[in-house]
Design an enzyme around this catalytic site. Structure first.
Site, PDB file in Angstrom:
ATOM      1  N   ASP A  18       0.853  -1.179   0.000  1.00  0.00           N
ATOM      2  CA  ASP A  18       0.000   0.000   0.000  1.00  0.00           C
ATOM      3  C   ASP A  18       0.899   1.242   0.000  1.00  0.00           C
ATOM      4  O   ASP A  18       2.101   1.146   0.285  1.00  0.00           O
ATOM      5  CB  ASP A  18      -0.895  -0.056   1.244  1.00  0.00           C
ATOM      6  CG  ASP A  18      -1.705   1.205   1.443  1.00  0.00           C
ATOM      7  OD1 ASP A  18      -2.292   1.701   0.473  1.00  0.00           O
ATOM      8  OD2 ASP A  18      -1.736   1.704   2.588  1.00  0.00           O
ATOM      9  N   ASP A  20      -0.260   5.145   1.061  1.00  0.00           N
ATOM     10  CA  ASP A  20      -0.540   5.990   2.216  1.00  0.00           C
ATOM     11  C   ASP A  20      -0.729   5.148   3.477  1.00  0.00           C
ATOM     12  O   ASP A  20      -1.542   4.221   3.507  1.00  0.00           O
ATOM     13  CB  ASP A  20      -1.796   6.826   1.965  1.00  0.00           C
ATOM     14  CG  ASP A  20      -1.616   7.826   0.849  1.00  0.00           C
ATOM     15  OD1 ASP A  20      -1.023   8.879   1.079  1.00  0.00           O
ATOM     16  OD2 ASP A  20      -2.062   7.526  -0.283  1.00  0.00           O
ATOM     17  N   ASP A 191      -2.261  -0.886   5.841  1.00  0.00           N
ATOM     18  CA  ASP A 191      -2.627  -0.324   7.151  1.00  0.00           C
ATOM     19  C   ASP A 191      -4.120  -0.134   7.355  1.00  0.00           C
ATOM     20  O   ASP A 191      -4.578   0.030   8.483  1.00  0.00           O
ATOM     21  CB  ASP A 191      -1.956   1.044   7.316  1.00  0.00           C
ATOM     22  CG  ASP A 191      -2.620   2.114   6.453  1.00  0.00           C
ATOM     23  OD1 ASP A 191      -3.219   3.058   7.016  1.00  0.00           O
ATOM     24  OD2 ASP A 191      -2.561   1.997   5.219  1.00  0.00           O
TER      25      ASP A 191
END
Length: 241
Positions: A18, A20, A191
């Site tokens: 990922d 961000d 996240d």
């Protein structure tokens, strides 16, 4: 839960990341967030070591993502709606949803601290600067999604309205079927809630999921923050040199 620092990439692995919250920290202005200076070279080194089996899967629009990560990586934007190969330029953006979808989102975006972002067919309401607007943003997203059969996806101070095909788990599976990734063990780092789909898919394929930061997860590995991810990536790149 096993620590990311105890994981060592092998020739058999494919790496999925990922952007961000995983490679970079969140900030009040998404347009101002870039990889730290040395990280593009680290990612290129890892892509070379893994024979090209490195991909960034992001909720960002593909054209925006392509400006922020090396062109030598596979890049999947819009939660996987669009994927480009190393060296490939992104195509022109697909059209946004119609005004029936956008109208309730535009209304709530008139509030201070709420920002509407159009990412082709994916639309996001950001309320990091106005956390008290969370309930109103979620309700506006539900109103926007219902008439068109779209999906509502809540994340960290953001809610998105998107087509069902905008799904990081499906993107990881699609990439896993491409020659560069086929037969490899997937390792997915993420996240947020959208990353959980890809983490679950990686583990269903016999691979490894890594949760970055706090929160519930199905992942069996964890790292505290993006800085720890970058340290691990630098270590792995140096080990391959």
């Amino acid at each position: 839960m096993t620590r990311l620092e105890d994981l060592q990439l092998g020739a058999e692995h494919a790496l999925f990341l990922d952007f961000d919250g995983t490679l970079v920290e969140f900030g009040p202005d998404p347009d101002a967030i870039w990889l730290p200076e040395a990280m593009p070279a680290v990612l290129r080194a890892l892509a070379g070591r893994q024979d090209g089996a490195v991909a960034v899967i992001s909720g960002r629009d593909l054209r925006d993502l392509a400006r922020r990560v090396p062109a030598g990586l596979w890049r999947a934007g819009g939660h996987g709606l669009e994927i480009v190969a190393p060296g490939e330029r992104p195509p022109p953006p697909p059209p946004p949803p119609g005004e029936t979808t956008l109208a309730p989102l535009r209304r709530v975006a008139e509030r201070d601290g709420v920002r509407l972002e159009l990412k082709g067919p994916v639309v996001a309401l950001h309320y990091r600067a106005a956390p008290e607007a969370e309930a109103d943003c979620l309700e506006a997203a539900r109103q926007a999604a219902a008439p068109e059969g779209l999906v509502v996806q809540a994340g960290k101070c953001v809610v998105e309205v998107k087509p069902a095909g905008a799904h990081k788990g499906r993107a990881l599976r699609r990439l896993s079927e491409i020659a560069a990734f086929r037969g490899r063990v997937p390792v997915m780092l993420g996240d947020d809630a959208t990353d959980e789909d890809a983490i679950a898919e990686a583990q269903a394929l016999g691979g490894i999921g890594v949760k970055i930061g706090a929160g519930e997860t199905v992942a069996r590995y964890a790292a505290p923050d993006p800085a720890a991810v970058r340290d691990w990536l630098r270590r792995e790149a140096a080990r391959s040199a």
